[in-house]
Design an enzyme around this catalytic site. Structure first.
Site, PDB file in Angstrom:
ATOM      1  N   ASP A   1       0.837  -1.195   0.000  1.00  0.00           N
ATOM      2  CA  ASP A   1       0.000   0.000   0.000  1.00  0.00           C
ATOM      3  C   ASP A   1       0.876   1.252   0.000  1.00  0.00           C
ATOM      4  OD1 ASP A   1      -2.670   1.251   0.346  1.00  0.00           O
ATOM      5  OD2 ASP A   1      -1.837   1.913   2.259  1.00  0.00           O
TER       6      ASP A   1
ATOM      7  N   GLU B   1       1.184  -0.148  -4.964  1.00  0.00           N
ATOM      8  CA  GLU B   1       0.162   0.836  -5.303  1.00  0.00           C
ATOM      9  C   GLU B   1       0.863   2.197  -5.396  1.00  0.00           C
ATOM     10  OE1 GLU B   1      -3.106   3.789  -3.607  1.00  0.00           O
ATOM     11  OE2 GLU B   1      -1.736   2.680  -2.307  1.00  0.00           O
TER      12      GLU B   1
END
Length: 513
Positions: free
Chosen positions: A241, A271
């Site tokens: 993330d 990400e």
């Protein structure tokens, strides 16, 4: 080369993002996935990206508001024993079922920040400009920051480390006066990480208590956790993330630890959500040698624009995308939990375009496609939506599993209608012909190979009626309905009887037994 000496063609890999933002907080999602893992495998899902499995700030937290890496739903902390998704035993059972079914498991790792501290701690800070975090807008002073993590429910099990102010580089709240700001924590050897995205001057700080990955205790604890959870759940990869917000140098170290101690062939995807191909390529270049991938954010924005623009020129659909520039590093997608309706990065894609978009990522050679749970199974809660693609996304995935192999011939010769052919492989002879249109009914004459002469092909989706007879020269005229798609395959090809069997939405609507 004799066929018996040829290397068998591997089944196409397809990832499922196995959650969406609004799944009910009933703590049974691990059970749903464990129950249905073989169903997903049957349609062609080869890997599950599971949501953050660690304890969040509340029983309803999706895990991005992470509290304790080492609590997988085992300890009574932050209001419950289980996480939103379930308890540790259920998670381990899911991992066992996935391994038994031959489905790889990728865990979502939230390593940028921590939330819901147990205690405030006094520390020196200076406020920085939210739009330029390199510019101070206050003098130095002390605050009471929520920066003490004692993990009283877990104690010292698995890890004895307690987190204090020195383990963080920034925070966003002063409990002394209830003021919200971006506070840069000051002290010896304290600074924002330098190997981060340069948006807003320095984009190290994102939210909550920002982790300082330069601290040796921090690095050791997170490295140990990565090895522990990977071995516990037999993980084959991580989704990271917010990678543009924390140290690239530390991420390289984390990856190296896993490859050295767990599995050299681990899969890693980040990400890095930014509509900038050059920035994405620069990031990948800096992680060179670590076999790293990124989600193709520019492609999602192209899909969104195409779905909202009348007669969009489909020949430009891959322009400026990662899958076009560096397909080996691209995880392609149509939607995810951040871009789904009513989320911060919402990128609306009109319903008619969803099948076209999924056809473009699932039935072509380039990229590693990731299917979104909300499109396959539907979206729950206040913003409920039915499964996309008329409930037939599973059939597009299945067509990838069975027929999307071999050489790819493109027919990108008309702005509102594209076609391509997959010619099949030596041991997967039945290829496919795909045609998509974002305007009126589409039609293209395409070559599928003289070896198919005399065959009768039909659309596996059933959206385009009728039959196509392959000519003596291997050519035929293939059609699709207006603003739709068709996937043409030999009507006698193995696997044709498998289409239409997946019933979407049942994972939520029928509950868990």
């Amino acid at each position: 080369m004799a066929e018996e000496n040829k290397i068998p063609t591997e089944e196409n890999a397809t990832m499922l993002q196995a959650f969406e933002w609004y799944i009910p907080d009933d703590h049974t999602h691990w059970k749903r996935l464990a129950r249905d893992i073989e169903k997903y495998r049957d349609i062609g899902i080869t890997a599950l990206w599971i949501p953050p499995p660690c304890k969040a700030s509340s029983p309803s937290g999706n895990g991005y508001d992470i509290y304790d890496l080492w609590d997988l739903g085992e300890f009574d902390q932050k209001g419950s024993v289980p996480t939103k998704w379930g308890d540790k035993d259920d998670l381990v059972r899911l991992a066992h079922n996935a391994e038994k079914a031959g489905v790889l498991l990728y865990a979502d790792a939230v390593l940028n920040h921590k939330a819901a501290a147990d205690e405030t701690e006094r520390c020196r800070v200076a406020e920085v400009d939210p739009e330029n975090r390199t510019r101070f807008i206050s003098d130095e002073y002390e605050i009471d920051g929520w920066l003490g993590f004692t993990f009283s429910g877990r104690g010292d099990k698995y890890s004895s480390m307690k987190w204090h102010w020195e383990h963080f580089s920034g925070t966003d709240y002063n409990a002394e006066n209830n003021k919200t700001a971006i506070y840069k924590i000051l002290g010896d050897f304290k600074s924002w990480a330098q190997s981060v995205d340069n948006e807003k001057g320095n984009f190290d700080y994102l939210m909550f208590a920002d982790i300082d990955h330069s601290h040796p205790d921090v690095k050791k604890d997170i490295n140990d956790w990565g090895i522990w959870i990977a071995e516990l759940l037999s993980l084959r990869g991580f989704r990271f993330d917010a990678v543009k917000h924390f140290s690239e140098e530390y991420l390289k170290e984390f990856i190296t630890q896993l490859k050295t101690n767990v599995n050299e062939d681990f899969f890693f995807v980040g990400e890095f959500w930014k509509d900038s191909l050059s920035d994405m390529l620069g990031y990948l270049d800096r992680l060179d040698g670590h076999k790293f991938s990124l989600f193709d954010a520019p492609l999602v924005y192209n899909f969104s624009e195409a779905s909202k623009t009348e007669s969009f020129d489909l020949r430009a659909i891959f322009d400026g995308t990662l899958v076009q520039a560096r397909p080996i590093s691209a995880v392609t997608l149509v939607m995810n939990h951040d871009t789904q309706p009513h989320q911060a990065l919402e990128a609306p894609i009109e319903g008619f375009f969803k099948p076209i978009a999924y056809g473009l990522i699932l039935l072509r050679q380039e990229g590693y496609p990731c299917v979104f749970w909300g499109d396959l199974e539907g979206i729950s809660g206040e913003y409920k939506e039915e499964p996309s693609c008329g409930g037939q996304l599973s059939d597009i995935i299945l067509a990838r599993k069975l027929y999307a192999y071999g050489e790819q011939d493109d027919y990108f010769d008309y702005p509102t209608c594209l076609g391509w052919v997959r010619r099949g492989a030596w041991d997967r002879l039945n290829g496919c012909a795909v045609i998509v249109s974002n305007a009126g009914p589409g039609e293209k004459r395409m070559f599928v190979g003289e070896e198919h002469k005399g065959e009768i092909w039909t659309d596996v989706l059933g959206w385009e009626q009728g039959e196509v007879h392959i000519g003596e020269d291997g050519n035929a005229d293939f059609k699709c309905p207006a603003t739709s798609m068709a996937i043409w395959v030999n009507k006698d090809a193995p696997g044709r009887d498998q289409f239409g069997k997946f019933k979407p939405g049942k994972g939520i609507l029928q509950g868990v037994v």
